[in-house]
Design an enzyme around this catalytic site. Structure first.
Site, PDB file in Angstrom:
ATOM      1  CE  LYS A 164       3.174   3.142   3.087  1.00 50.17           C
ATOM      2  NZ  LYS A 164       3.406   3.417   4.512  1.00 50.17           N
TER       3      LYS A 164
ATOM      4  CD  GLU B 260      10.578   1.650  10.151  1.00 52.72           C
ATOM      5  OE1 GLU B 260      10.550   2.679   9.083  1.00 52.72           O
ATOM      6  OE2 GLU B 260      10.475   0.733   9.838  1.00 52.72           O
TER       7      GLU B 260
ATOM      8  NE  ARG C 293       7.071   4.119   0.260  1.00 56.92           N
ATOM      9  CZ  ARG C 293       6.728   4.866   1.294  1.00 56.92           C
ATOM     10  NH1 ARG C 293       7.958   5.101   2.127  1.00 56.92           N
ATOM     11  NH2 ARG C 293       5.563   5.577   1.715  1.00 56.92           N
TER      12      ARG C 293
ATOM     13  CE1 TYR D 218       1.130   0.028   4.454  1.00 59.30           C
ATOM     14  CE2 TYR D 218      -0.034   1.806   4.257  1.00 59.30           C
ATOM     15  CZ  TYR D 218       0.921   1.075   5.035  1.00 59.30           C
ATOM     16  OH  TYR D 218       1.510   1.345   6.138  1.00 59.30           O
TER      17      TYR D 218
ATOM     18  CG  LEU E 265       8.710   2.505   4.428  1.00 58.27           C
ATOM     19  CD1 LEU E 265       8.490   1.482   3.554  1.00 58.27           C
ATOM     20  CD2 LEU E 265       7.322   3.399   4.695  1.00 58.27           C
TER      21      LEU E 265
ATOM     22  NE  ARG F 283      -5.120 -20.146   4.098  1.00 61.03           N
ATOM     23  CZ  ARG F 283      -4.089 -20.526   4.397  1.00 61.03           C
ATOM     24  NH1 ARG F 283      -3.520 -21.569   3.660  1.00 61.03           N
ATOM     25  NH2 ARG F 283      -3.363 -20.141   5.575  1.00 61.03           N
TER      26      ARG F 283
HETATM   27  C1  LIG Z   1       7.242   1.729   9.370  1.00 60.06           C
HETATM   28  C2  LIG Z   1       7.148   3.162   8.776  1.00 60.06           C
HETATM   29  N1  LIG Z   1       8.337   4.007   8.751  1.00 60.06           N
HETATM   30  C3  LIG Z   1       8.365   5.109   7.851  1.00 60.06           C
HETATM   31  C4  LIG Z   1       6.927   5.645   7.520  1.00 60.06           C
HETATM   32  C5  LIG Z   1       7.247   7.153   7.041  1.00 60.06           C
HETATM   33  O1  LIG Z   1       7.098   7.124   5.504  1.00 60.06           O
HETATM   34  P1  LIG Z   1       6.198   8.008   4.622  1.00 60.06           P
HETATM   35  O2  LIG Z   1       7.056   9.386   4.983  1.00 60.06           O
HETATM   36  O3  LIG Z   1       6.742   7.580   3.294  1.00 60.06           O
HETATM   37  O4  LIG Z   1       5.046   8.313   5.044  1.00 60.06           O
HETATM   38  C6  LIG Z   1       6.106   4.860   7.543  1.00 60.06           C
HETATM   39  C7  LIG Z   1       4.583   5.442   6.915  1.00 60.06           C
HETATM   40  O5  LIG Z   1       3.612   4.837   6.784  1.00 60.06           O
HETATM   41  C8  LIG Z   1       5.816   3.759   8.088  1.00 60.06           C
HETATM   42  O6  LIG Z   1       4.749   2.977   8.199  1.00 60.06           O
END
Ligand SMILES: Cc1ncc(COP(=O)(O)O)c(C=O)c1O
Length: 282
Positions: free
Chosen positions: A147, A179, A52, A33, A204, A100
């Protein structure tokens, strides 16, 4: 009035928006997503989010359900149909429905779903006060650079933070902060350096992270992309997190340690203001 949700070519009232119980997103979290912010009916940093999304699909060998320009055209329709002046657009892509089986199906048609959330983003009362975070062990899988909708560890971390009387959680692994639960984590050291974890499969690659690093560089602020420990964060001059939904969010307390005098720091406030200016300019 109910929202209009996009499901595989149709714009439907949310009550009528449905996908199969055999969808692999439901069965295996076999889905990726993106979320883009909308300010003044304009998408913020959208090409980077679409790039992305494409990368996430590639990494998982998913067939894209639509091209970047097609997805953007649907986003524009969603802004129109939902009268979305300020808020978020979520784009969810699954590998599709199939009997499945763990093996990737050969003939499944990928699903594309989009929905909106109206939300005040630019005037965020929480950002004025800053938030408290707690650290939690990073129990997620090893490909956090993709993501995916496998967000249960993030959801558990957020709930643990709320249960502890904080607002958000920062994931810690091997003694360092990776993070936040849904954002990238930053600290500012006493000699004014902005520190955030270097890129890798552990985090991410935030789109807002990248934009904020560029804005900081323009301001001649020094940036260090390296890991930092929770202990270093407790002693930091200030801290903040970045995401497409909260932009730059000041952090004023970490595991009960109050940073500075417990109010948003000047670097976080400056970067938030610069980011908002850029977002509003479109
Ligand atoms: C685990 C994680 N890290 C960092 C981010 C921040 O990413 P972005 O700045 O692209 O929203 C998100 C955003 O959903 C996230 O889920």
């Amino acid at each position: 009035m109910s929202r209009i949700v996009y499901v595989n070519g149709e714009y439907l009232p949310e009550e009528d928006a449905k996908i199969s119980v055999f969808d692999r997103g439901f069965l295996f979290a076999d889905a990726v997503y993106e979320v883009s912010a909308v300010i003044g009916r304009k998408l913020v940093d959208n090409p980077a989010h679409l790039a992305r999304l494409e990368r996430s699909m590639n990494e998982l060998k998913m067939t894209p359900p639509a091209s970047g320009p097609e997805i953007e055209a649907i986003q524009m329709q969603m802004i129109e149909k939902n009268d979305l002046d300020e808020g978020l657009i979520y784009m969810q892509v699954t590998r599709g429905a199939a009997d499945r089986d763990f093996a990737f199906p050969k003939d499944a048609t990928p699903s594309l779903v989009m929905f909106t959330q109206k939300k005040p983003l630019s005037d965020n009362t929480v950002a004025k006060k800053g938030i408290a975070v707690v650290t939690v062990p990073d129990i997620r899988w090893k490909r956090r650079d993709i993501k995916t909708v496998g967000l249960l560890p993030a959801s558990m971390a957020k709930q643990a933070a709320l249960d502890a009387g904080a607002n958000d959680a920062w994931f810690v692994e091997d003694g360092v902060v990776n993070e936040g639960s849904s954002n990238n984590a930053f600290i500012v050291t006493h000699d004014g350096k902005i520190v955030t974890r270097h890129l890798g499969t552990e985090i991410l690659h935030g789109i807002t992270r990248k934009a904020v690093i560029a804005l900081a560089a323009q301001e001649n602020l020094e940036i260090e992309e390296r890991a930092f420990t929770p202990e270093e964060a407790y002693e930091a001059r200030e801290a903040f997190s970045t995401s497409a939904s909260a932009f730059v969010m000041p952090v004023v307390k970490i595991d009960g340690h109050v940073l500075g005098n417990g109010v948003p720091g000047p670097v976080a406030e400056k970067l938030r203001a610069l980011y908002l200016e850029m977002a509003k300019a479109g």
